[in-house]
Design a protein around this motif. Structure first.
Motif, mmCIF file in Angstrom:
data_model
loop_
_atom_site.group_PDB
_atom_site.id
_atom_site.type_symbol
_atom_site.label_atom_id
_atom_site.label_comp_id
_atom_site.label_asym_id
_atom_site.label_seq_id
_atom_site.Cartn_x
_atom_site.Cartn_y
_atom_site.Cartn_z
ATOM 1 N N UNK A 256 0.814 -1.226 0.000
ATOM 2 C CA UNK A 256 0.000 0.000 0.000
ATOM 3 C C UNK A 256 0.841 1.266 0.000
ATOM 4 N N UNK A 257 2.069 1.189 0.504
ATOM 5 C CA UNK A 257 2.981 2.333 0.494
ATOM 6 C C UNK A 257 4.308 1.873 -0.091
ATOM 7 N N UNK A 258 5.144 2.796 -0.557
ATOM 8 C CA UNK A 258 6.449 2.386 -1.071
ATOM 9 C C UNK A 258 7.209 1.556 -0.040
ATOM 10 N N UNK A 259 7.717 0.390 -0.421
ATOM 11 C CA UNK A 259 8.345 -0.490 0.567
ATOM 12 C C UNK A 259 9.726 -0.007 0.990
ATOM 13 N N UNK A 260 10.139 -0.429 2.177
ATOM 14 C CA UNK A 260 11.511 -0.219 2.637
ATOM 15 C C UNK A 260 12.329 -1.390 2.116
ATOM 16 N N UNK A 261 13.352 -1.112 1.304
ATOM 17 C CA UNK A 261 14.076 -2.173 0.588
ATOM 18 C C UNK A 261 15.218 -2.698 1.457
ATOM 19 N N UNK A 262 14.954 -3.769 2.194
ATOM 20 C CA UNK A 262 15.980 -4.424 3.005
ATOM 21 C C UNK A 262 16.337 -5.794 2.448
ATOM 22 N N UNK A 263 15.868 -6.089 1.247
ATOM 23 C CA UNK A 263 15.989 -7.459 0.741
ATOM 24 C C UNK A 263 17.053 -7.623 -0.334
ATOM 25 N N UNK A 264 17.694 -6.556 -0.783
ATOM 26 C CA UNK A 264 18.565 -6.682 -1.938
ATOM 27 C C UNK A 264 19.773 -5.777 -1.784
ATOM 28 N N UNK A 265 20.903 -6.177 -2.333
ATOM 29 C CA UNK A 265 22.168 -5.510 -2.063
ATOM 30 C C UNK A 265 22.535 -4.422 -3.044
ATOM 31 N N UNK A 266 21.752 -3.361 -3.107
ATOM 32 C CA UNK A 266 22.183 -2.209 -3.883
ATOM 33 C C UNK A 266 22.120 -0.955 -3.010
ATOM 34 N N UNK A 267 22.666 0.113 -3.513
ATOM 35 C CA UNK A 267 22.766 1.348 -2.741
ATOM 36 C C UNK A 267 21.635 2.288 -3.102
ATOM 37 N N UNK A 268 21.139 3.018 -2.100
ATOM 38 C CA UNK A 268 20.129 4.028 -2.395
ATOM 39 C C UNK A 268 20.764 5.396 -2.625
ATOM 40 N N UNK A 269 22.095 5.431 -2.659
ATOM 41 C CA UNK A 269 22.826 6.675 -2.911
ATOM 42 C C UNK A 269 23.471 6.597 -4.288
#
Length: 364
Positions: A27-40
């Motif tokens: 229902x809302x944008x998920x918090x991505x803790x499942x995959x190894x990439x950077x959000x920066x």
């Protein structure tokens, strides 16, 4: 032996697992803790990072294995708009080039020891993929003769090669390397052969849209919805360096192919997909201009070549039988001699064992 709609047994182990499954909607944008990439995003140490960020804010991250939603939707729309073939995004798998898509399909559809019909001359990477999967490519000399054969003769030649171990028919028209084009009657006749023997059909549409002199080839998906189409951004889009292609199939098969692709490539580049999307959306506008430019370059090359040969009906290539001019011609020897003079060509035997006298030239 597996036949349509059965898949190769090797995929059972991965089709039953959880890794690679598309996440369900939240229902809302998920918090991505499942995959190894950077959000920066990368900084100025990576050239063009800022420019790519303007194309897509997510260009540096892992996309979904099936491809970005935007590009899959654009490709689905392309089939509807330009081919009259209704398509939904769930029927599209974006791949790191058509090469990766074909490799995924061979492993999805073929068991070791099974046979794949490959009309020749044929792009040499495909038979190599078949062998790597443990299957057997069966060469059927054809494409250099299609202009002299009717649909019935073409179908008979391919059908004569079918055995009880045949599971797949590979079709590539316009053909690399022959530059020939099969018309609708020929395509229908070959589809009928596949239906009679319950064969999978893969249509390699790398040169879709690249038919010269007002000719065209109907997309096999329009003639037979079960046909699996593979295409690329390398040819008509002229973006080979992006290493980007796609598969179009029914949604169930596309989902299975996506699971296999997860363990081969994981995904195609997010940056490449973002760059390609606008070109797909505008293809109806730019394709006629590009086709006219490519045809003009073909005409200039053929005029400079100065040989009495038919110009290619499509693709980038001219396929020459040196035996017409040189007794005892050998394509490999000719390629070596030309290499020594600073000209690179491909020996015809690379495209099939029956073409040892031939060479392939880039003619655009």
């Amino acid at each position: 032996m597996p036949r349509t709609p059965d898949l190769a047994r090797r995929v059972d182990a991965i089709l039953g697992g959880d890794f690679g499954r598309a996440p369900t909607a939240t229902p809302t944008p998920p918090i991505r803790l499942h995959i190894g990439d950077s959000d920066t995003a990368p900084g100025p140490e990576m050239p063009l990072a800022a420019e790519l960020g303007e194309v897509s804010p997510w260009w540096f991250r892992y996309p979904a294995t099936a491809g970005t939603g935007r590009l899959r939707s654009a490709l689905a729309g392309f089939y509807g708009e330009m081919h009259g073939l209704p398509t939904v995004p769930e029927q599209i798998l974006v791949t790191p080039g058509a090469t990766a898509g074909l490799n995924t399909l061979v492993h999805l559809l073929c068991e070791p020891g099974e046979e794949v019909l490959v009309p020749t001359p044929a792009w040499p990477l495909f038979p190599g993929m078949v062998r790597l999967a443990g299957a057997v490519p069966v060469e059927v000399p054809l494409h250099d003769e299609v202009d002299a054969l009717d649909a019935e003769a073409i179908a008979a030649r391919v059908e004569d090669a079918v055995t009880d171990r045949t599971v797949l028919l590979y079709l590539n028209t316009p053909n690399n390397p022959a530059g020939t084009l099969m018309d609708e009657a020929c395509c229908r006749a070959l589809i009928d052969v596949a239906h009679r023997h319950s064969l999978w059909v893969i249509r390699d549409e790398a040169y879709d849209g690249m038919a010269f002199d007002g000719q065209s080839t109907p997309p096999l998906g329009l003639l037979d919805p079960a046909t699996i189409v593979v295409s690329t951004f390398s040819k008509m889009h002229r973006a080979a360096g992006l290493r980007l292609g796609w598969i179009r199939a029914d949604a169930e098969l596309t989902a299975a192919a996506t699971r296999v692709a997860t363990f081969q490539n994981y995904s195609a580049s997010a940056a490449a997909q973002a760059l390609a999307e606008p070109a797909v959306l505008s293809r109806a506008d730019w394709q006629p201009r590009v086709l006219a430019e490519l045809q003009e370059r073909r005409d200039q090359f053929m005029a400079a070549l100065g040989l009495d040969v038919e110009p290619p009906a499509g693709t980038y290539f001219t396929f020459l039988d040196l035996g017409r001019w040189i007794e005892g011609a050998d394509g490999r020897e000719a390629a070596i001699a030309l290499h020594e003079r600073g000209v690179l060509v491909t020996p015809g035997v690379e495209f099939g064992r029956d073409y040892d006298r031939w060479i392939r030239l880039l003619s655009l």
